[in-house]
Design a protein around this motif. Structure first.
Motif: not given
Length: 139
Positions: A39-44, A64-74, A119-128
């Motif tokens: 997720g960190l690599i994808a957010a980078s 999708f909004h990044p926090m929606s991605i993080a919510g789905c991952g959670l 992966y989705l939580v980290v991607l969404g949170a760090f991208t946001s």
């Protein structure tokens, strides 16, 4: 840092980094890696794309909004933990099933779905976070 060379290379670098993040995610069960570092690599990758083309281009690419991605991952990670409860197993116990697809037995586990959720939580949170910082820098 908005040079022609950077804007030319950024889409290829982003695609390569996203592909590598999925590789790291999938190999993380047996070797170093997993959902967090993937997720960190994808957010980078999205941060690099945002530096090259702006925040709106990243928002269009994500769909999708990044926090929606993080919510789905959670939700997926939590659901993976609760799958073991009806079987009488403790919370977050790995459960494996072996369905057959086209004559080939495919092992599926809640461990993998948990990693995808992380992966989705980290991607969404760090991208946001990255998009918020880049918007702040643009203004």
């Amino acid at each position: 840092m908005n040079t022609l060379i950077f804007r030319t290379v950024a889409p290829f670098l982003t695609a390569l980094m996203l592909l590598f993040s999925i590789f790291v995610l999938l190999r993380g069960h047996n070797e170093p890696g997993g959902g967090f570092i993937g997720g960190l690599i994808a957010a980078s990758a999205f941060a690099i794309y945002g530096i090259a083309f702006g925040v709106q281009a990243v928002r269009r690419a994500l769909y999708f909004h990044p926090m929606s991605i993080a919510g789905c991952g959670l939700f997926l990670s939590t659901l993976s933990g609760f799958v073991s409860a009806p079987l009488g197993l403790p919370f977050m116990t790995g459960v494996w099933i072996y369905p057959t697809l086209f004559g080939v037995e495919v092992p599926l586990a809640t461990v993998v779905s948990f990693d995808v959720g992380v992966y989705l939580v980290v991607l969404g949170a760090f991208t946001s976070i990255a998009l918020a910082l880049e918007e702040r820098d643009d203004g």
